[in-house]
Motif scaffolding. Structure first.
Motif, PDB file in Angstrom:
ATOM      1  N   VAL A 171       0.796  -1.137   0.007  1.00  0.00           N
ATOM      2  CA  VAL A 171      -0.019  -0.052  -0.044  1.00  0.00           C
ATOM      3  C   VAL A 171       0.857   1.242   0.188  1.00  0.00           C
ATOM      4  N   ALA A 172       2.210   1.236  -0.046  1.00  0.00           N
ATOM      5  CA  ALA A 172       2.949   2.221  -0.141  1.00  0.00           C
ATOM      6  C   ALA A 172       2.649   3.233  -1.147  1.00  0.00           C
ATOM      7  N   GLY A 173       2.240   2.923  -2.411  1.00  0.00           N
ATOM      8  CA  GLY A 173       1.698   3.548  -3.383  1.00  0.00           C
ATOM      9  C   GLY A 173       0.797   4.544  -3.031  1.00  0.00           C
ATOM     10  N   VAL A 174       0.297   4.289  -1.857  1.00  0.00           N
ATOM     11  CA  VAL A 174      -1.279   5.025  -1.553  1.00  0.00           C
ATOM     12  C   VAL A 174      -0.743   5.657  -0.377  1.00  0.00           C
ATOM     13  N   ARG A 179       0.832  10.848   3.027  1.00  0.00           N
ATOM     14  CA  ARG A 179       1.711  11.198   3.812  1.00  0.00           C
ATOM     15  C   ARG A 179       2.410  12.607   3.439  1.00  0.00           C
ATOM     16  N   GLU A 180       3.232  12.373   2.314  1.00  0.00           N
ATOM     17  CA  GLU A 180       4.017  13.408   2.203  1.00  0.00           C
ATOM     18  C   GLU A 180       3.319  14.758   1.476  1.00  0.00           C
ATOM     19  N   CYS A 189      -6.046   6.540   6.535  1.00  0.00           N
ATOM     20  CA  CYS A 189      -7.033   5.372   7.046  1.00  0.00           C
ATOM     21  C   CYS A 189      -8.277   5.435   6.269  1.00  0.00           C
ATOM     22  N   GLU A 190      -8.932   6.551   6.316  1.00  0.00           N
ATOM     23  CA  GLU A 190     -10.217   6.917   5.738  1.00  0.00           C
ATOM     24  C   GLU A 190     -10.157   6.536   4.340  1.00  0.00           C
ATOM     25  N   ARG A 212       2.477   2.212  11.811  1.00  0.00           N
ATOM     26  CA  ARG A 212       3.638   1.128  11.682  1.00  0.00           C
ATOM     27  C   ARG A 212       4.124   1.074  10.378  1.00  0.00           C
ATOM     28  N   MET A 213       3.154   0.980   9.543  1.00  0.00           N
ATOM     29  CA  MET A 213       3.535   0.771   8.066  1.00  0.00           C
ATOM     30  C   MET A 213       4.444   1.862   7.591  1.00  0.00           C
ATOM     31  N   LEU A 214       3.918   3.165   7.849  1.00  0.00           N
ATOM     32  CA  LEU A 214       4.770   4.536   7.510  1.00  0.00           C
ATOM     33  C   LEU A 214       6.297   4.464   8.024  1.00  0.00           C
ATOM     34  N   LYS A 215       6.181   3.711   9.239  1.00  0.00           N
ATOM     35  CA  LYS A 215       7.561   3.782  10.092  1.00  0.00           C
ATOM     36  C   LYS A 215       8.318   2.982   9.278  1.00  0.00           C
TER      37      LYS A 215
END
Length: 222
Positions: A171-174, A179-180, A189-190, A212-215
């Protein structure tokens, strides 16, 4: 007409493979009714409970007993230990006025035989527990290290860490672009949940998981 109330119980960890699952109990009860019951018969109600056999505080069982006594029906269980694993509890049920129960796997057993069976089963469980405890103590005395080998634990931890990273990368592409661009974790999350994307376990995303995923992706400070 013979009237019955059925009662099935499973512990939290029991399933079909253990032979004690709900399907197995239902099968045994049906075999009893179809082959050993007087005919015609009627099943007035079915009760199911998720509780351990050593816990005597079981509201569904008490409700089943009350209904059986009210309608002068017979309470049916698949195995004796579905009522309880404690012989004292089973004995108290045998002495309960107005209650009649049958065990599907022991269709011809009377109260005396059931009491003896319960006592023997409890004695066997106690013996197995004592034997296991003695074996563990003997192993510790010989210096045997109990539990999983350390390298297995390390391998398991590494595998879990790798799996978590792979889930984040899916899900990094989303989540990374959002976040950036300054979006909050709640907003991310929404977006994920609204798009129909699910976690590897089929659940919805929550803020803790996304954080946690972003970390793991090195984007927690963005």
């Amino acid at each position: 007409m013979r009237k019955y109330i059925t009662y099935k119980r499973v512990s939290g960890g029991e399933n079909q493979k253990s032979g004690l699952g709900l399907d197995a109990q239902e099968r045994d009860i049906q075999l009893f009714l179809e082959n050993y019951s007087e005919t015609p018969f009627e099943v007035l109600a079915e009760f199911v409970e998720v509780q351990t056999g050593t816990d005597n505080e079981r509201p569904q069982l008490r409700a089943a007993i009350a209904l059986a006594k009210q309608h002068q029906a017979t309470l049916v269980v698949a195995k004796l230990d579905r009522l309880s694993r404690k012989v004292s509890f089973i004995a108290s049920l045998m002495e309960e006025k107005g209650l009649n129960f049958k065990v599907a796997q022991m269709p011809y057993a009377d109260a005396f035989q059931l009491h003896i069976y319960a006592a023997l089963a409890e004695q066997e469980r106690q013996f197995i527990s004592q034997r296991t405890k003695a074996a563990l103590e003997e192993a510790k005395r010989r210096g045997v290290r109990l539990g999983a080998p350390v390298h297995h634990i390390d391998d398991l931890a590494a595998a879990r860490k790798q799996k978590a990273l792979q889930d984040a990368q899916k899900v990094a592409g989303v989540i990374v672009p959002l976040r950036e661009s300054g979006k909050s974790i709640r907003s991310i999350c929404e977006v994920l949940n609204a798009s129909g994307i699910r976690t590897s376990r089929g659940a919805s995303f929550n803020e803790r998981l996304v954080g946690r995923m972003l970390k793991r992706l090195g984007k927690e400070a963005c």
